[in-house]
Design an enzyme around this catalytic site. Structure first.
Site, PDB file in Angstrom:
ATOM      1  N   MET A   1       0.835  -1.187   0.000  1.00 19.24           N
ATOM      2  CA  MET A   1       0.000   0.000   0.000  1.00 19.24           C
ATOM      3  C   MET A   1       0.882   1.253   0.000  1.00 19.24           C
ATOM      4  O   MET A   1       1.940   1.275   0.612  1.00 19.24           O
ATOM      5  CB  MET A   1      -0.894   0.020   1.258  1.00 19.24           C
ATOM      6  CG  MET A   1      -1.988  -1.029   1.225  1.00 19.24           C
ATOM      7  SD  MET A   1      -3.225  -0.614  -0.022  1.00 19.24           S
ATOM      8  CE  MET A   1      -4.350  -1.988   0.222  1.00 19.24           C
ATOM      9  N   VAL A  30      -7.103   5.554   5.063  1.00 18.83           N
ATOM     10  CA  VAL A  30      -8.056   4.827   4.225  1.00 18.83           C
ATOM     11  C   VAL A  30      -7.397   3.534   3.788  1.00 18.83           C
ATOM     12  O   VAL A  30      -6.167   3.432   3.730  1.00 18.83           O
ATOM     13  CB  VAL A  30      -8.501   5.653   3.001  1.00 18.83           C
ATOM     14  CG1 VAL A  30      -9.327   6.848   3.428  1.00 18.83           C
ATOM     15  CG2 VAL A  30      -7.307   6.084   2.186  1.00 18.83           C
ATOM     16  N   SER A  31      -8.216   2.533   3.445  1.00 18.78           N
ATOM     17  CA  SER A  31      -7.681   1.201   3.198  1.00 18.78           C
ATOM     18  C   SER A  31      -7.194   0.986   1.779  1.00 18.78           C
ATOM     19  O   SER A  31      -6.303   0.179   1.542  1.00 18.78           O
ATOM     20  CB  SER A  31      -8.748   0.144   3.518  1.00 18.78           C
ATOM     21  OG  SER A  31      -9.111   0.225   4.879  1.00 18.78           O
ATOM     22  N   THR A  32      -7.757   1.673   0.798  1.00 21.67           N
ATOM     23  CA  THR A  32      -7.364   1.433  -0.584  1.00 21.67           C
ATOM     24  C   THR A  32      -7.050   2.735  -1.278  1.00 21.67           C
ATOM     25  O   THR A  32      -7.384   3.821  -0.796  1.00 21.67           O
ATOM     26  CB  THR A  32      -8.504   0.719  -1.353  1.00 21.67           C
ATOM     27  OG1 THR A  32      -9.661   1.555  -1.347  1.00 21.67           O
ATOM     28  CG2 THR A  32      -8.830  -0.612  -0.716  1.00 21.67           C
ATOM     29  N   GLN A  35     -10.024   5.123  -2.209  1.00 16.75           N
ATOM     30  CA  GLN A  35     -10.783   5.760  -1.154  1.00 16.75           C
ATOM     31  C   GLN A  35     -10.165   7.125  -0.843  1.00 16.75           C
ATOM     32  O   GLN A  35      -8.945   7.269  -0.811  1.00 16.75           O
ATOM     33  CB  GLN A  35     -10.793   4.917   0.121  1.00 16.75           C
ATOM     34  CG  GLN A  35     -11.695   3.698   0.041  1.00 16.75           C
ATOM     35  CD  GLN A  35     -11.711   2.955   1.362  1.00 16.75           C
ATOM     36  OE1 GLN A  35     -10.683   2.724   1.965  1.00 16.75           O
ATOM     37  NE2 GLN A  35     -12.893   2.580   1.808  1.00 16.75           N
TER      38      GLN A  35
END
Length: 319
Positions: A1, A30-32, A35
Protein backbone atom coordinates in the site's frame (compact mmCIF):
# COMPACT_ATOMS: atom_id res chain seq x y z
CA UNK A 1 0.00 0.00 0.00
CA UNK A 2 1.13 3.56 -0.67
CA UNK A 3 1.71 5.76 2.36
CA UNK A 4 1.73 9.54 2.22
CA UNK A 5 2.20 12.26 4.79
CA UNK A 6 0.26 15.50 4.38
CA UNK A 7 1.09 18.39 6.69
CA UNK A 8 -1.53 21.09 6.51
CA UNK A 9 0.61 23.58 8.43
CA UNK A 10 4.33 23.94 8.84
CA UNK A 11 5.88 23.77 12.26
CA UNK A 12 4.31 23.64 15.70
CA UNK A 13 3.28 26.32 18.15
CA UNK A 14 0.28 28.38 17.18
CA UNK A 15 -0.44 26.16 14.20
CA UNK A 16 -2.04 22.94 15.38
CA UNK A 17 -3.08 24.20 18.80
CA UNK A 18 -6.57 23.63 20.06
CA UNK A 19 -8.58 25.41 22.72
CA UNK A 20 -6.68 23.54 25.45
CA UNK A 21 -3.39 25.14 24.43
CA UNK A 22 -1.87 21.84 23.31
CA UNK A 23 -0.89 20.65 19.84
CA UNK A 24 -3.66 18.65 18.16
CA UNK A 25 -2.17 16.19 15.65
CA UNK A 26 -4.61 14.42 13.38
CA UNK A 27 -4.22 11.00 11.74
CA UNK A 28 -6.38 9.93 8.79
CA UNK A 29 -6.28 6.50 7.11
CA UNK A 30 -8.06 4.83 4.23
CA UNK A 31 -7.68 1.20 3.20
CA UNK A 32 -7.36 1.43 -0.58
CA UNK A 33 -5.96 3.80 -3.18
CA UNK A 34 -9.39 4.75 -4.52
CA UNK A 35 -10.78 5.76 -1.15
CA UNK A 36 -10.49 9.46 -0.31
CA UNK A 37 -9.56 10.86 3.09
CA UNK A 38 -11.22 14.22 2.37
CA UNK A 39 -14.11 13.66 4.81
CA UNK A 40 -11.70 12.63 7.59
CA UNK A 41 -9.47 15.63 6.87
CA UNK A 42 -12.45 18.00 7.04
CA UNK A 43 -13.56 16.60 10.40
CA UNK A 44 -10.05 16.69 11.86
CA UNK A 45 -9.45 20.27 10.76
CA UNK A 46 -12.85 21.29 12.09
CA UNK A 47 -11.78 19.84 15.44
CA UNK A 48 -8.70 22.10 15.47
CA UNK A 49 -6.08 19.83 13.87
CA UNK A 50 -4.01 21.93 11.50
CA UNK A 51 -1.31 19.27 11.43
CA UNK A 52 -2.72 16.10 9.83
CA UNK A 53 -0.94 12.90 8.76
CA UNK A 54 -2.62 11.01 5.93
CA UNK A 55 -1.97 7.34 5.13
CA UNK A 56 -3.21 4.81 2.57
CA UNK A 57 -2.90 1.40 4.22
CA UNK A 58 -5.01 -1.48 5.45
CA UNK A 59 -6.08 -1.41 9.09
CA UNK A 60 -4.60 -4.88 9.49
CA UNK A 61 -1.25 -3.79 8.05
CA UNK A 62 1.37 -3.67 10.81
CA UNK A 63 3.79 -1.78 8.59
CA UNK A 64 2.35 1.74 8.62
CA UNK A 65 5.32 4.12 8.42
CA UNK A 66 3.24 7.33 8.54
CA UNK A 67 1.60 6.20 11.80
CA UNK A 68 5.00 5.23 13.23
CA UNK A 69 6.49 8.64 12.36
CA UNK A 70 3.43 10.45 13.73
CA UNK A 71 3.61 8.61 17.05
CA UNK A 72 7.35 9.27 17.30
CA UNK A 73 7.11 13.04 16.93
CA UNK A 74 4.32 13.55 19.49
CA UNK A 75 5.47 15.44 22.60
CA UNK A 76 4.10 15.49 26.17
CA UNK A 77 0.91 17.54 26.23
CA UNK A 78 0.07 16.85 22.58
CA UNK A 79 -3.17 15.13 21.58
CA UNK A 80 -3.46 12.55 18.82
CA UNK A 81 -6.86 12.88 17.15
CA UNK A 82 -8.65 10.41 14.85
CA UNK A 83 -12.13 10.48 13.36
CA UNK A 84 -12.95 7.01 14.69
CA UNK A 85 -11.13 4.24 16.53
CA UNK A 86 -10.96 1.93 13.52
CA UNK A 87 -8.85 4.49 11.65
CA UNK A 88 -6.02 4.01 14.18
CA UNK A 89 -5.90 0.35 15.21
CA UNK A 90 -6.43 -3.06 13.65
CA UNK A 91 -7.92 -4.54 16.84
CA UNK A 92 -9.00 -3.59 20.35
CA UNK A 93 -5.75 -4.92 21.82
CA UNK A 94 -3.71 -2.90 19.31
CA UNK A 95 -5.76 0.21 20.12
CA UNK A 96 -5.09 -0.12 23.84
CA UNK A 97 -1.41 -0.80 23.19
CA UNK A 98 -1.07 2.45 21.24
CA UNK A 99 -3.06 4.52 23.74
CA UNK A 100 -1.16 3.13 26.75
CA UNK A 101 2.11 3.95 24.99
CA UNK A 102 0.92 7.53 24.45
CA UNK A 103 -0.22 7.87 28.06
CA UNK A 104 3.18 6.72 29.31
CA UNK A 105 4.71 9.64 27.39
CA UNK A 106 2.16 12.21 28.60
CA UNK A 107 0.35 12.32 25.23
CA UNK A 108 -3.47 12.39 25.08
CA UNK A 109 -5.74 10.63 22.60
CA UNK A 110 -9.14 11.64 21.22
CA UNK A 111 -11.61 9.96 18.86
CA UNK A 112 -14.17 12.37 17.40
CA UNK A 113 -16.94 9.83 16.81
CA UNK A 114 -16.35 7.74 19.93
CA UNK A 115 -16.53 8.68 23.64
CA UNK A 116 -12.77 8.31 24.08
CA UNK A 117 -10.75 11.33 25.22
CA UNK A 118 -7.96 10.47 27.65
CA UNK A 119 -7.78 14.11 28.77
CA UNK A 120 -11.23 13.77 30.44
CA UNK A 121 -12.47 11.52 33.28
CA UNK A 122 -15.29 10.20 31.08
CA UNK A 123 -12.84 9.25 28.35
CA UNK A 124 -10.60 7.45 30.83
CA UNK A 125 -13.61 5.52 32.13
CA UNK A 126 -14.48 4.46 28.59
CA UNK A 127 -10.88 3.35 28.12
CA UNK A 128 -11.10 1.19 31.25
CA UNK A 129 -14.26 -0.43 29.90
CA UNK A 130 -12.50 -1.12 26.61
CA UNK A 131 -9.57 -2.60 28.52
CA UNK A 132 -11.89 -5.00 30.36
CA UNK A 133 -13.48 -5.97 27.06
CA UNK A 134 -10.06 -6.58 25.52
CA UNK A 135 -9.06 -8.79 28.45
CA UNK A 136 -12.25 -10.82 28.02
CA UNK A 137 -11.62 -11.03 24.26
CA UNK A 138 -8.07 -12.33 24.85
CA UNK A 139 -9.40 -14.98 27.25
CA UNK A 140 -11.90 -16.16 24.63
CA UNK A 141 -9.20 -16.27 21.95
CA UNK A 142 -6.90 -18.31 24.20
CA UNK A 143 -9.71 -20.75 24.95
CA UNK A 144 -10.64 -21.13 21.27
CA UNK A 145 -6.99 -21.54 20.32
CA UNK A 146 -6.44 -24.21 22.97
CA UNK A 147 -9.57 -26.09 21.90
CA UNK A 148 -8.58 -25.87 18.23
CA UNK A 149 -5.07 -27.18 18.93
CA UNK A 150 -6.44 -30.08 20.95
CA UNK A 151 -8.90 -30.96 18.16
CA UNK A 152 -6.15 -30.72 15.53
CA UNK A 153 -3.83 -32.89 17.61
CA UNK A 154 -6.58 -35.51 17.94
CA UNK A 155 -6.79 -35.61 14.12
CA UNK A 156 -2.99 -35.91 13.83
CA UNK A 157 -2.42 -32.37 12.57
CA UNK A 158 0.44 -30.21 13.83
CA UNK A 159 -0.11 -26.60 14.94
CA UNK A 160 1.81 -23.71 13.48
CA UNK A 161 2.60 -22.20 10.12
CA UNK A 162 3.08 -24.97 7.53
CA UNK A 163 5.29 -22.68 5.44
CA UNK A 164 7.63 -22.07 8.38
CA UNK A 165 7.78 -25.76 9.22
CA UNK A 166 8.65 -26.51 5.59
CA UNK A 167 11.26 -23.75 5.51
CA UNK A 168 9.44 -21.86 2.75
CA UNK A 169 11.49 -18.67 2.04
CA UNK A 170 8.37 -16.60 1.25
CA UNK A 171 6.71 -17.56 4.54
CA UNK A 172 9.89 -16.83 6.47
CA UNK A 173 10.22 -13.40 4.82
CA UNK A 174 6.60 -12.59 5.59
CA UNK A 175 6.91 -13.47 9.27
CA UNK A 176 10.25 -11.64 9.55
CA UNK A 177 8.78 -8.52 7.96
CA UNK A 178 5.77 -8.57 10.29
CA UNK A 179 7.98 -8.93 13.38
CA UNK A 180 10.26 -6.10 12.24
CA UNK A 181 7.30 -3.82 11.54
CA UNK A 182 5.91 -4.45 15.04
CA UNK A 183 9.34 -3.85 16.60
CA UNK A 184 9.80 -0.63 14.63
CA UNK A 185 6.36 0.64 15.62
CA UNK A 186 7.15 0.15 19.32
CA UNK A 187 10.61 1.65 18.87
CA UNK A 188 9.23 4.78 17.22
CA UNK A 189 6.54 5.18 19.89
CA UNK A 190 9.15 5.32 22.68
CA UNK A 191 11.95 7.16 20.84
CA UNK A 192 11.03 10.49 22.40
CA UNK A 193 12.39 9.23 25.74
CA UNK A 194 15.95 8.63 24.50
CA UNK A 195 16.59 9.80 20.92
CA UNK A 196 16.95 13.54 21.79
CA UNK A 197 19.71 12.66 24.28
CA UNK A 198 21.49 10.57 21.63
CA UNK A 199 21.30 13.44 19.14
CA UNK A 200 22.63 15.96 21.68
CA UNK A 201 25.51 13.80 22.90
CA UNK A 202 26.61 12.82 19.39
CA UNK A 203 26.49 16.49 18.36
CA UNK A 204 28.83 17.18 21.29
CA UNK A 205 31.24 14.61 19.89
CA UNK A 206 30.59 11.94 22.53
CA UNK A 207 31.46 8.34 21.51
CA UNK A 208 28.75 5.68 21.49
CA UNK A 209 30.01 4.05 24.69
CA UNK A 210 29.58 7.38 26.51
CA UNK A 211 26.05 7.71 25.10
CA UNK A 212 25.19 4.21 26.35
CA UNK A 213 26.44 5.05 29.86
CA UNK A 214 24.42 8.27 29.88
CA UNK A 215 21.20 6.52 28.84
CA UNK A 216 21.63 3.67 31.32
CA UNK A 217 22.20 6.12 34.18
CA UNK A 218 18.75 7.55 33.45
CA UNK A 219 16.82 4.38 32.59
CA UNK A 220 13.53 3.95 34.50
CA UNK A 221 13.45 1.20 37.11
CA UNK A 222 12.81 -2.18 35.53
CA UNK A 223 13.66 -1.05 32.00
CA UNK A 224 16.22 -3.23 30.16
CA UNK A 225 19.69 -1.64 30.02
CA UNK A 226 21.06 -0.35 26.75
CA UNK A 227 24.00 -2.05 25.08
CA UNK A 228 26.09 -0.57 22.30
CA UNK A 229 24.74 -3.11 19.81
CA UNK A 230 21.11 -2.55 20.79
CA UNK A 231 21.42 1.24 20.64
CA UNK A 232 23.14 1.23 17.24
CA UNK A 233 20.51 -1.14 15.85
CA UNK A 234 17.70 1.10 17.11
CA UNK A 235 19.21 4.31 15.74
CA UNK A 236 19.98 2.68 12.37
CA UNK A 237 16.35 1.50 12.10
CA UNK A 238 15.01 4.99 12.84
CA UNK A 239 17.48 6.56 10.41
CA UNK A 240 16.35 4.15 7.68
CA UNK A 241 12.76 5.35 8.23
CA UNK A 242 13.77 9.01 8.16
CA UNK A 243 13.10 9.50 11.88
CA UNK A 244 16.77 10.09 12.83
CA UNK A 245 19.71 11.79 11.13
CA UNK A 246 22.26 9.57 9.40
CA UNK A 247 24.92 12.05 10.53
CA UNK A 248 24.67 10.46 13.99
CA UNK A 249 27.00 7.77 12.63
CA UNK A 250 29.68 10.22 11.47
CA UNK A 251 33.06 9.49 13.13
CA UNK A 252 33.65 11.43 16.33
CA UNK A 253 36.75 13.60 15.94
CA UNK A 254 39.43 13.23 18.55
CA UNK A 255 39.23 16.23 20.84
CA UNK A 256 42.35 17.88 22.17
CA UNK A 257 42.64 17.96 25.94
CA UNK A 258 41.66 21.43 27.21
CA UNK A 259 44.16 23.55 29.13
CA UNK A 260 41.98 23.22 32.22
CA UNK A 261 42.47 19.45 32.21
CA UNK A 262 46.24 19.87 32.01
CA UNK A 263 46.09 22.19 35.00
CA UNK A 264 43.94 19.75 36.99
CA UNK A 265 46.32 16.85 36.30
CA UNK A 266 49.33 19.00 37.16
CA UNK A 267 47.66 20.00 40.44
CA UNK A 268 47.06 16.34 41.36
CA UNK A 269 50.68 15.39 40.64
CA UNK A 270 52.17 18.39 42.48
CA UNK A 271 50.05 17.65 45.55
CA UNK A 272 51.02 13.97 45.51
CA UNK A 273 54.22 13.37 43.50
CA UNK A 274 54.16 9.63 44.34
CA UNK A 275 50.68 9.04 42.87
CA UNK A 276 50.52 6.27 40.27
CA UNK A 277 48.79 6.59 36.93
CA UNK A 278 45.83 4.58 38.24
CA UNK A 279 45.56 6.77 41.33
CA UNK A 280 45.62 9.92 39.19
CA UNK A 281 42.93 8.41 36.98
CA UNK A 282 40.80 7.60 40.05
CA UNK A 283 41.14 11.22 41.22
CA UNK A 284 40.06 12.49 37.80
CA UNK A 285 37.03 10.17 37.84
CA UNK A 286 36.12 11.37 41.33
CA UNK A 287 36.25 14.94 39.99
CA UNK A 288 34.11 13.80 37.03
CA UNK A 289 36.65 15.00 34.53
CA UNK A 290 35.91 13.47 31.09
CA UNK A 291 38.71 11.89 29.09
CA UNK A 292 39.97 13.71 25.96
CA UNK A 293 37.45 11.64 23.94
CA UNK A 294 34.55 12.34 26.27
CA UNK A 295 34.61 9.07 28.21
CA UNK A 296 34.12 8.68 31.95
CA UNK A 297 36.75 6.00 32.71
CA UNK A 298 40.40 7.00 32.78
CA UNK A 299 42.90 4.37 31.64
CA UNK A 300 46.58 4.60 32.64
CA UNK A 301 47.54 5.24 29.01
CA UNK A 302 45.19 8.23 28.80
CA UNK A 303 46.60 9.63 32.07
CA UNK A 304 50.16 9.22 30.79
CA UNK A 305 49.25 11.05 27.58
CA UNK A 306 47.81 14.02 29.51
CA UNK A 307 50.83 14.04 31.84
CA UNK A 308 53.14 14.27 28.84
CA UNK A 309 51.19 17.22 27.51
CA UNK A 310 51.27 18.93 30.91
CA UNK A 311 55.06 18.53 31.00
CA UNK A 312 55.36 19.83 27.45
CA UNK A 313 53.25 22.85 28.43
CA UNK A 314 55.63 23.55 31.30
CA UNK A 315 53.08 22.80 34.03
CA UNK A 316 55.19 19.92 35.39
CA UNK A 317 58.94 19.33 35.53
CA UNK A 318 60.36 16.96 32.93
CA UNK A 319 60.30 13.29 33.94
Amino acid sequence: MRSTLTLAAAGRGAAGEGDLGVALVGYARVSTEDQATRRQLDELRAAGCRDVAEEHASGGDRDRPVLARTLARLRPGDTLVVVSLDRLARSLSHLLEVIEGLQARGVHFRSLRDPVDTASPQGLFTLQVLGAAAQFERALIRERTRSGMQAAAARGRRAGNPGLRAGDPAAIRQVTAARRAAWLEGLAAGADAWLPAVQRLRAEGRPWEAVVRYLNARQPAGAPPWTGERLLRAVRALAAEGMAERSLFDPVPRRAAPDRLLAVVAGIVLSDPEATLRQIGARLEALREPTPRGGAHWRPGSVAHVLARARKAGLLPAA
